[in-house]
Scaffold this active site. Structure first.
Site, PDB file in Angstrom:
ATOM      1  CB  THR A 186      -0.892  -0.008   1.274  1.00 18.60           C
ATOM      2  OG1 THR A 186      -1.592  -1.239   1.307  1.00 18.60           O
ATOM      3  CG2 THR A 186      -1.864   1.147   1.291  1.00 18.60           C
ATOM      4  CE  LYS A 229       1.552   1.096  12.505  1.00 17.90           C
ATOM      5  NZ  LYS A 229       0.432   1.393  11.656  1.00 17.90           N
ATOM      6  CE  LYS A 274      -0.135   4.667  14.239  1.00 19.37           C
ATOM      7  NZ  LYS A 274      -1.525   4.422  13.814  1.00 19.37           N
ATOM      8  N   GLY A 325      -3.311   5.252   4.698  1.00 18.19           N
ATOM      9  CA  GLY A 325      -3.654   5.294   3.274  1.00 18.19           C
ATOM     10  C   GLY A 325      -2.407   5.471   2.429  1.00 18.19           C
TER      11      GLY A 325
END
Ligand SMILES: NC(=O)C1=CN([C@@H]2O[C@H](COP(=O)(O)OP(=O)(O)OC[C@H]3O[C@@H](n4cnc5c(N)ncnc54)[C@H](OP(=O)(O)O)[C@@H]3O)[C@@H](O)[C@H]2O)C=CC1
Ligand SMILES: N[C@@H](CC=O)C(=O)O
Ligand code: NA
EC number: 1.1.1.3
Length: 433
Positions: A14, A106, A206, A303
């Site tokens: 992606t 992450k 995060k 995304g």
């Protein structure tokens, strides 16, 4: 300075596909920004025969990571394959080969970010990780550069798109938890194992990265108190709405007197807090600095192209540093020794939902217990339940210490009038900071 910078890509899924598209489609603008052309020349994949959405020569694809890392022509490694231990080794090997590294990982940065930054600086290389927190939002750069002059007091983040999507669907459309999770998976926001989304671990990673940077302290993943949204019920959301709150999975990091606390937990936010209106899969990070006051960074947390935007902007920074001859020169070591708040130094308001025996004196028992622990009530709701003789009580407290809440939680279970503690959530966003 070279007239063509070559990028080796680890992963073409992606995010990797978005990176290739952006480098190809924005080539003219990039060349103007960095003063040379930028080209992806080697790409690591698992399956070279898979159909790809981008145009790349078959010869550029490889199954061997060291064909990318050891290629003397490659200047920068972009890691978008995921994974922890094997990937860490690859990136350390890349840095030792004097390749700059940009990553979206992450999981890796939360656990080994300090070690990788140190290795980068020892090798005179850059290590950038903007895409690892809140995908397309420039929050790392916002903290490291934009707010570099300020002392950050508090960070509150909606940093997991999947859980924000689920809570929005439950809150606004009355969808059930399972259906909302399924939709988030179908839309591609969730991790391959969504447990790390719904149980808060993805957000905790995060928040560890953000708190480390904001407080310049070596905050580690294990320093983050984590709870997820899997047990949030429709009743909780309904009572929250009645009281003027919206439920969000909030990453909370605060420092006072050089001591920090970091947590991720389902939290009732006052409807007028700016984070309360961040809906669907969107992310946002609210930052309170001593000098600047309130700021908020908002945008897509995941995304293909949003995440690629952060990666390619990191590439621009690396190439600009190459032109200026300053790679690996930024200060990466934390300024302060890590000190964490003790339970008696953490203060918050809480929402507590109980089932109690609906009998004379029940309320006075509760009042006695709360006041014995120095916790006072701010809001109270009492509602009859279908079961005869049992009532539901919802209490929102004033701020009290975590130490006192923990004592009260232990003792409340022993009260004869209390049938069950249904839920217990932090409340944020009311009143001045
Ligand atoms: N998706 C998102 O919106 C976001 C993702 N991230 C992070 O970015 C990283 C990439 O995510 P994403 O693009 O979604 O992942 P994908 O699963 O879509 O892509 C992973 C890619 O890496 C390749 N790959 C994985 N493991 C290996 C291996 N052992 N050897 C060779 N190739 C391998 C795969 O090859 P093949 O194509 O042949 O299967 C694939 O191209 C992760 O760290 C993720 O946490 C961060 C922010 C947002
Ligand atoms: N699963 C993550 C994807 C981005 O990091 C999320 O839902 O936010
Ligand atoms: Na980001």
């Amino acid at each position: 300075m070279k007239d063509n910078v070559k990028v080796g890509l680890l992963g073409l899924g992606t995010v990797g596909t978005g990176v290739v598209k952006m480098i190809q489609d924005h080539q003219e603008q990039l060349a103007h920004r960095v003063g040379c052309s930028v080209e992806v020349t080697k790409v690591l994949v698992k399956n070279v025969d898979k159909k790809r959405d981008v145009e790349l020569s078959k010869e550029s694809l490889t199954l061997d990571p060291y064909e990318v890392i050891n290629d003397p022509d490659v200047d920068v490694i972009v890691e978008v394959m995921g994974g922890i231990d094997d990937t860490k080794k690859l990136l350390l090997d890349a840095l030792n080969q004097k390749k700059h590294v940009v990553t979206a990982n992450k999981d890796l940065v939360a656990l080994y970010g300090s070690e990788l930054l140190k290795a980068a600086s020892e090798n005179g290389c850059d290590f950038y990780y903007e895409a690892s927190v809140a995908g397309g939002i420039p929050i790392i750069r916002g903290l490291a550069d934009g707010l570099a002059s300020d002392k950050i007091k508090t960070l509150m983040g909606i940093v997991n798109g999947t859980t924000n999507f689920i809570l929005t669907k439950m809150n606004k459309e009355g969808m059930c938890y399972e259906a909302a999770l399924k939709e988030a998976q179908d839309l591609g926001f969730a991790e391959s194992d969504p447990t790390s989304d719904v149980e808060g671990l993805d957000a905790a990673r995060k928040m560890a990265i953000l708190a480390r940077l904001a407080f310049s302290m070596n905050i580690e993943l294990e320093d983050v108190d984590v709870s997820g949204i899997s047990s949030v019920s429709d009743s909780d959301l309904k009572h929250g709405q009645t009281l003027g709150y919206t439920m969000k999975l909030i990453g909370y990091a605060d420092q006072s007197d050089a001591r920090a606390e970091v947590s991720v937990q389902p939290t009732f936010l006052s409807n007028d807090h700016p984070l309360a209106s961040v809906n669907d899969e969107y992310n946002a990070v609210y930052v309170y600095g001593e000098a600047v006051g309130e700021t908020m960074f908002y945008g897509p947390g995941a995304g293909s192209l949003p995440t690629a935007t952060s990666i390619v902007s990191d590439l621009v920074a690396v190439i600009t540093n190459m032109r200026l001859g300053v790679n690996g020169k930024s200060i990466s070591a934390p300024q302060f020794e890590k000190q964490l708040k003790k339970p008696e130094e953490k203060f918050a308001k809480y929402f507590i939902r109980l089932h109690v025996r609906d009998e004379v004196g029940a309320f006075s028992e509760l009042t006695k217990l709360f006041s014995a622990n120095s916790i006072s009530f701010e809001k109270i709701l009492q509602l009859p339940l279908e079961e005869e003789g049992v009532a539901e009580i919802v209490i929102v407290t004033h701020k009290a210490s975590m130490e006192n809440y923990q004592k009260m939680q232990e003792q409340i279970k022993d009260l004869a009038v209390v049938r069950s503690i249904e839920s217990f959530y932090r409340v944020e966003g009311e009143g001045a900071k």
